[in-house]
Structure formats: C-alpha cells, structure tokens
Design a protein around this motif. Sequence first.
Motif, PDB file in Angstrom:
ATOM      1  N   ILE A 445       0.909  -1.341  -0.075  1.00  0.00           N
ATOM      2  CA  ILE A 445       0.037   0.163   0.017  1.00  0.00           C
ATOM      3  C   ILE A 445       0.858   1.444   0.162  1.00  0.00           C
ATOM      4  O   ILE A 445       0.651   2.216  -0.504  1.00  0.00           O
ATOM      5  N   LYS A 446       2.102   1.251   0.872  1.00  0.00           N
ATOM      6  CA  LYS A 446       2.915   2.309   0.872  1.00  0.00           C
ATOM      7  C   LYS A 446       3.592   2.566  -0.550  1.00  0.00           C
ATOM      8  O   LYS A 446       3.767   3.656  -0.873  1.00  0.00           O
ATOM      9  N   LYS A 447       4.013   1.567  -1.026  1.00  0.00           N
ATOM     10  CA  LYS A 447       4.612   1.525  -2.256  1.00  0.00           C
ATOM     11  C   LYS A 447       3.645   2.344  -3.464  1.00  0.00           C
ATOM     12  O   LYS A 447       4.108   3.144  -4.264  1.00  0.00           O
ATOM     13  N   ILE A 448       2.216   2.028  -3.359  1.00  0.00           N
ATOM     14  CA  ILE A 448       1.332   2.499  -4.446  1.00  0.00           C
ATOM     15  C   ILE A 448       1.241   4.078  -4.018  1.00  0.00           C
ATOM     16  O   ILE A 448       1.194   4.896  -4.703  1.00  0.00           O
ATOM     17  N   MET A 449       1.164   4.341  -2.766  1.00  0.00           N
ATOM     18  CA  MET A 449       1.096   5.965  -2.359  1.00  0.00           C
ATOM     19  C   MET A 449       2.539   6.542  -2.867  1.00  0.00           C
ATOM     20  O   MET A 449       2.134   7.915  -3.266  1.00  0.00           O
ATOM     21  N   ILE A 450       3.614   5.972  -2.643  1.00  0.00           N
ATOM     22  CA  ILE A 450       4.694   6.703  -3.347  1.00  0.00           C
ATOM     23  C   ILE A 450       4.667   6.895  -4.562  1.00  0.00           C
ATOM     24  O   ILE A 450       4.909   8.036  -5.290  1.00  0.00           O
ATOM     25  N   LEU A 451       4.264   5.991  -5.495  1.00  0.00           N
ATOM     26  CA  LEU A 451       4.110   6.054  -6.869  1.00  0.00           C
ATOM     27  C   LEU A 451       3.104   7.339  -7.058  1.00  0.00           C
ATOM     28  O   LEU A 451       3.488   7.880  -8.336  1.00  0.00           O
ATOM     29  N   LEU A 452       1.904   7.179  -6.501  1.00  0.00           N
ATOM     30  CA  LEU A 452       1.078   8.295  -6.668  1.00  0.00           C
ATOM     31  C   LEU A 452       1.112   9.576  -6.422  1.00  0.00           C
ATOM     32  O   LEU A 452       0.618  10.486  -6.703  1.00  0.00           O
ATOM     33  N   GLY A 453       2.383   9.724  -5.311  1.00  0.00           N
ATOM     34  CA  GLY A 453       2.785  11.096  -4.944  1.00  0.00           C
ATOM     35  C   GLY A 453       3.031  12.111  -6.021  1.00  0.00           C
ATOM     36  O   GLY A 453       2.674  13.138  -5.669  1.00  0.00           O
ATOM     37  N   GLY A 454       3.726  11.799  -6.933  1.00  0.00           N
ATOM     38  CA  GLY A 454       4.439  12.782  -8.074  1.00  0.00           C
ATOM     39  C   GLY A 454       2.859  13.380  -8.632  1.00  0.00           C
ATOM     40  O   GLY A 454       2.761  14.387  -9.152  1.00  0.00           O
ATOM     41  N   ARG A 455       1.864  12.215  -9.176  1.00  0.00           N
ATOM     42  CA  ARG A 455       0.688  12.963  -9.725  1.00  0.00           C
ATOM     43  C   ARG A 455      -0.179  13.741  -9.030  1.00  0.00           C
ATOM     44  O   ARG A 455      -0.495  14.618  -9.199  1.00  0.00           O
ATOM     45  N   VAL A 456      -0.371  13.416  -7.569  1.00  0.00           N
ATOM     46  CA  VAL A 456      -1.061  14.011  -6.658  1.00  0.00           C
ATOM     47  C   VAL A 456      -0.435  15.717  -6.420  1.00  0.00           C
ATOM     48  O   VAL A 456      -1.109  16.550  -6.523  1.00  0.00           O
ATOM     49  N   ALA A 457       1.003  15.660  -6.499  1.00  0.00           N
ATOM     50  CA  ALA A 457       1.384  16.910  -6.329  1.00  0.00           C
ATOM     51  C   ALA A 457       1.252  17.904  -7.490  1.00  0.00           C
ATOM     52  O   ALA A 457       1.269  18.875  -7.247  1.00  0.00           O
ATOM     53  N   GLU A 458       1.424  17.190  -8.597  1.00  0.00           N
ATOM     54  CA  GLU A 458       1.066  18.118  -9.867  1.00  0.00           C
ATOM     55  C   GLU A 458      -0.182  18.633  -9.728  1.00  0.00           C
ATOM     56  O   GLU A 458      -0.633  19.771  -9.921  1.00  0.00           O
ATOM     57  N   GLU A 459      -1.266  17.872  -9.598  1.00  0.00           N
ATOM     58  CA  GLU A 459      -2.584  18.196  -9.556  1.00  0.00           C
ATOM     59  C   GLU A 459      -2.827  19.108  -8.270  1.00  0.00           C
ATOM     60  O   GLU A 459      -3.600  20.287  -8.421  1.00  0.00           O
ATOM     61  N   TYR A 460      -2.132  18.980  -6.989  1.00  0.00           N
ATOM     62  CA  TYR A 460      -2.458  20.118  -6.030  1.00  0.00           C
ATOM     63  C   TYR A 460      -1.694  21.268  -6.414  1.00  0.00           C
ATOM     64  O   TYR A 460      -2.410  22.433  -5.917  1.00  0.00           O
ATOM     65  N   VAL A 461      -0.475  21.494  -7.009  1.00  0.00           N
ATOM     66  CA  VAL A 461      -0.045  22.480  -7.229  1.00  0.00           C
ATOM     67  C   VAL A 461      -0.363  23.462  -8.303  1.00  0.00           C
ATOM     68  O   VAL A 461      -0.697  24.484  -8.382  1.00  0.00           O
ATOM     69  N   PHE A 462      -0.500  22.598  -9.468  1.00  0.00           N
ATOM     70  CA  PHE A 462      -0.860  23.190 -10.754  1.00  0.00           C
ATOM     71  C   PHE A 462      -2.363  23.242 -11.301  1.00  0.00           C
ATOM     72  O   PHE A 462      -2.735  23.645 -12.267  1.00  0.00           O
ATOM     73  N   GLY A 463      -2.959  22.485 -10.631  1.00  0.00           N
ATOM     74  CA  GLY A 463      -4.461  22.038 -10.959  1.00  0.00           C
ATOM     75  C   GLY A 463      -4.745  21.362 -11.775  1.00  0.00           C
ATOM     76  O   GLY A 463      -5.992  21.000 -12.224  1.00  0.00           O
ATOM     77  N   GLN A 464      -3.907  20.422 -12.416  1.00  0.00           N
ATOM     78  CA  GLN A 464      -3.988  19.632 -13.615  1.00  0.00           C
ATOM     79  C   GLN A 464      -2.807  18.580 -13.565  1.00  0.00           C
ATOM     80  O   GLN A 464      -2.008  18.793 -13.135  1.00  0.00           O
ATOM     81  N   ALA A 465      -3.327  17.329 -14.347  1.00  0.00           N
ATOM     82  CA  ALA A 465      -2.225  16.552 -14.197  1.00  0.00           C
ATOM     83  C   ALA A 465      -1.515  16.627 -15.420  1.00  0.00           C
ATOM     84  O   ALA A 465      -2.050  17.199 -16.586  1.00  0.00           O
ATOM     85  N   SER A 466      -0.489  15.910 -15.690  1.00  0.00           N
ATOM     86  CA  SER A 466       0.198  15.783 -16.952  1.00  0.00           C
ATOM     87  C   SER A 466       0.616  14.205 -17.498  1.00  0.00           C
ATOM     88  O   SER A 466       0.359  13.368 -16.552  1.00  0.00           O
ATOM     89  N   THR A 467       1.067  14.162 -18.503  1.00  0.00           N
ATOM     90  CA  THR A 467       1.281  12.899 -19.121  1.00  0.00           C
ATOM     91  C   THR A 467       2.906  12.073 -18.303  1.00  0.00           C
ATOM     92  O   THR A 467       3.324  11.005 -18.507  1.00  0.00           O
ATOM     93  N   GLY A 468       3.428  12.983 -17.393  1.00  0.00           N
ATOM     94  CA  GLY A 468       4.601  12.558 -16.511  1.00  0.00           C
ATOM     95  C   GLY A 468       4.426  11.255 -15.719  1.00  0.00           C
ATOM     96  O   GLY A 468       5.137  10.678 -15.338  1.00  0.00           O
ATOM     97  N   ALA A 469       3.027  11.189 -15.254  1.00  0.00           N
ATOM     98  CA  ALA A 469       2.917  10.188 -14.277  1.00  0.00           C
ATOM     99  C   ALA A 469       2.438   8.858 -14.972  1.00  0.00           C
ATOM    100  O   ALA A 469       1.842   7.973 -14.189  1.00  0.00           O
ATOM    101  N   GLY A 470       2.325   8.989 -16.347  1.00  0.00           N
ATOM    102  CA  GLY A 470       1.746   7.525 -16.758  1.00  0.00           C
ATOM    103  C   GLY A 470       2.536   6.525 -16.355  1.00  0.00           C
ATOM    104  O   GLY A 470       1.793   5.354 -16.139  1.00  0.00           O
ATOM    105  N   ASP A 471       4.102   6.236 -16.184  1.00  0.00           N
ATOM    106  CA  ASP A 471       4.569   5.108 -15.758  1.00  0.00           C
ATOM    107  C   ASP A 471       4.181   4.875 -14.391  1.00  0.00           C
ATOM    108  O   ASP A 471       4.101   3.626 -14.122  1.00  0.00           O
ATOM    109  N   ASP A 472       4.124   5.734 -13.481  1.00  0.00           N
ATOM    110  CA  ASP A 472       3.844   5.502 -12.009  1.00  0.00           C
ATOM    111  C   ASP A 472       2.421   4.835 -12.074  1.00  0.00           C
ATOM    112  O   ASP A 472       2.184   4.048 -11.252  1.00  0.00           O
TER     113      ASP A 472
END
Length: 586
Positions: A445-472
């Motif tokens: 579960i923690k491994k999944i949370m770390i993988l999703l941390g980058g996508r969540v940070a993008e949405e939280y700061v910039f208000g939208q997601a990018s393609t950079g989180a595809g592999d995560d």
Amino acid sequence: MLLILIILFFNSPEPANISYNAFLEEVRSGHIEEVHIHGSRVEARDVRGHKYIFYKPNNPDFIPFLRRYLVKIYLEGEPRGIPFWGWILLGGVLVGVLFLIFNRRPVSFPSQFFSFVRSRARLIRPEEVKVSFQDVAGVEEAKEELREVVEFLKDPHKFTRLGGRMPKGILLVGPPGTGKTLLARAIAGEAGVPFFSISGSDFVEVFVGVGAARVRDLFVQAKKYCPCIIFIDEIDAVGRHRMAAAGGGHEEREQTLNQLLVEMDGFESQDGIVVIAATNRPDILDPALLRPGRFDRRVEVPPPDLRGREAILRVHARRIPLAPDVDLAVVAKSTPGFTGADLANLLNEAALLAARQGKDRVDMEDIERAKDKILLGRERKGIIITEEEKQLAAYHEAGHALIAYLLPGVDPIYKVSIIPRSRTLGVLQQLPIDERHVYPRDYLIKKIMILLGGRVAEEYVFGQASTGAGDDLEKAVEIARKMVCEWGMSDNLGPLVFPSGDYLGHIARGCFDMRGYSEETARKIDKEVENIVRKCYEKDRELLGKHIKYLHILAETLLEEETLDGETLKKLLSDLEPLKNGVFPG
C-alpha cells in the motif's frame, strides 16, 4: 587445375559477331589482318588481336576484294575444339580426383550430400575449459547440488558400488543472466571431461526429420567420449509441451523432442553421458522431459541476494583496478534485483566511463553514473526543457520524496533528481535496508502511495495532471491488481487467487481458456483494484495538503541543485516528524 588448362588450351574465346557490311568497312580501313573461311562461315582477326565471326553471302568478288587489301586468307579452316584424346584425358582426371576424395574420406556420397543432418554441437575438450566453481559466485546452493555430479563424473564407482546410478539429466532453471551457462561450463572444468555445447534452436530445421537426425548424431559423438557432458542451452526451443492433435503441433519440433526423450532414457541409452539443459521457461516444457530418468534434477538458479551480489562483484572486479573509495558492499546493497550479467555489465560500464575521462582507476562516482545509465538511461544534456516543464518535474519528484519520507517502514530515500534522462525527466531512488523476500500488504500500500505522490503533487500545485505520471500509474495499478488476483489481499473478494492468464504457457500446453472466472468476478476485481488505488490517491492528497510547505521547500531546492541525496533531504525536512503506523487505507 589440369582440367582448367585443357579447356583453356583447346577452347579459344568465342569471336564477336559482326555484320557483313561492317566487316567490309574494317577491311577498307586496313584493320583486318587475316580471315579463316569455312564454307559460308568466316572468322576474322584484326591487327589488335580481336576476333570476329560472320556469314558471308554468295559473292564471287569476296576473295579478290580481300587480296586487294593484302588480307591473309586461310580456306576451310576448321574451328578448334577438344579432340578425342583430350576427352579421354579429361575423363581420366575426373576419375582420379574422385578416387582420391573417397579414398581419403571413406564416407558414402549420400552422407556427404546430406551433411546438414550432422549435429552442430561444439566439442570443448577438458584442457580448453578454463572455468571452475571459483569463477561462479552468488549461487552457492546450486553449486553445492552440482558438486555431487562432478564427483559422479570423476569417480563413478564410488556411487555405483551401492547400486546408485549417475543422473541422466540436470535442468538449470532461472531468469536470464543468472549464470546457468557459466555453471555448466564450471561443471565440465571441475570434472575434467569433454563438453558438448549446443543451443536448442540448432536442432530444428525446415526439413522434417533433420532435428531428430541431429539428436542421434550428437549422442553418437558423445558416446565416443564417455564420460562427458552435453549442454543444451534454451531447451524450451525444442522441448515445449506437445499439444493435442486439435492444436496442430509443429511436426518437426515434436519429432526432435521424441528423439531426445529416447536418447536420454530408451532401450539403447548408456551411462556416462550427463545432459545439462538451461531454460527460463520451465512451465512450458513437456512432462515427459521432466520425469526421473530424463532430467533427474532441477536446480534453481535464482537472482543473487545481497551477499551473492557482493561475491559476484568481487569476481568481476579482479580485472578492474578500483579506487580506494569503492565499497562493493554498498554497490551490492544499491543493486537489488541485479543478476550476475547485470553486475558484470555495471562494472564494465563504469570502467568505460573512467577510461573515457582518462582515469587510472574506477572510483565510486563512475559506478554510480554507470548504475544510473543502466537503470534510467543516458543523461540528455542536449535536451531543451522549458521552465514550466522543469518546475513540473521538480514538484513531481518532490511529491514522491515527501510521501516516501512521511511513511514509516519504507525503503530509505537514496537520491532524488530532476536531471533528464532517456526515459524520464526525473527520478526518486530508494535503497532497501534489508533483502526482502516477502512483502506485507502494508508495504505494498505504501509503495502505491509513493508512486501516486508525483501525480497528486502536480494536481495539487498546478490544478491539472500531466503525462509525466503515466509510468507511475501503470506500476501502481499493476501492484494493486496483483494484490487482488495473485496474493489474496482483497477484503471484499477474500483470500482467493484469480489467475490473469499466461498466454504463452496456456498455448504451449494446448489450453485456450486462459481465465478461470466469470465476467461478474472480473468486474468485482476491476472494482477492487480501483478502490485500492483511489484510497491511496485520497490519502496522498490529505498528506500533501497538510505538509504543502515542505513540498515547496523540496521543489525549490531541486530547481536549484537538480539532485539531492538522502542525507541532504533529511536535513531539509529535519523539523518534519514522519507518520506512525495505522493511518493507511484498508
């Protein structure tokens, strides 16, 4: 050579064709030196030695015309060819050559013609084998099991006196690069016996029956050198599961497999030949090949553990001068999952990097750069990145790092970087403390949370997601699906296993029903996977929302430094207390 001389002597080059009018022009210009007339056929030679041929019309003024221009005339000149005695000499030469060939090599003509049915195995004599068990590291259990085979080959009477027999076959099973071929060569080197090496694909040809003939020829050759070892690499190329008649199997491959089964344990099988085979797909091998009497032993050759990787590094480091700051124990600890081939490639890449910079020794920095190049790809120094993309990458990696720092019981952060490489614009590397063999649900579960941390940070700061989180996202969903389908970690579906279907394995066994559950169960699986990922995503939003200040600190520092090691990151977050257990989604 005599045949060629006879033909060249009796057969002059064929003259070139020329028209009658063109020949007359050549005579008038004084180029023609002589002619040979045989009926209507005329052969002419000019002053340069060129020859021409044409057929003259019935013209009584032709010869006076030639004499007027002082051309030498030869009437009824017969064209030269091979006389009768020349043909007798030619036949004698051919008979003598054939007699010499077949007298020196007493092999019948059909076997000469069909020489492709002979085995392509390469014989390596004992004095040519330079590998021993000292050159093999990281697979101590496999070496211990194979030492008994070496003793069999050295002193068979020690075991046969009590009624035992030498094992017929040994199957080495393991992922690519773990050292299966090296182990087989080490057995031959330790036992001091001849070693026949061949690949499974060398048996199979487009002609039906050729593979079986090559198997027979291989064992005929091996019986002349008993005791000896036959090593078949990638045996799954010829030993795949034989399908039912409805499946329509490959007839040539099945005949080859049948012949191999008979040679290993049939009416005419002989002791003294040990067959060692290697494969990374044991699940698709035919059951008849795996029974006792064929491949008696199955030796697992897994990827090395921490101590095994260190031992492998020390073996490969014998020929590479290392700087005093190189700690192979640290290198082994930072390369989990590396096989022996991967570790050899790591040291080789480090040596190339050091040589490129003109160094006399390989230092720790070279090894780290080589490891980053292997895992992440080469640095893209020429790539042009906009400030927006660089800022997005910084917050993405900062999100990974902050979640990894907050969660207890995860692998410590080794390095976080936003230097662009061939496959990514940034990376977070974690260094495991201990070698893990089983993974609890909490860790996954923690491994999944770390993988999703980058996508969540993008949405939280910039208000939208990018393609950079595809592999995560792909890795997170894969872990969640394995938790539900393979490891029984779903509360709603219970401790059940739902095989996803191994396409190649099922097809090889003639089974086309690759899913053993209903559509309704499949929908429940999809729903459960979605629930796990969504809960981890919501927990990440909660954690980053509470600690947004530290997210900005990490991102701004990454924009300035581009790379942060674990110690620097701890100093930046020194006043932030990691979380306790028991706060993760169920």
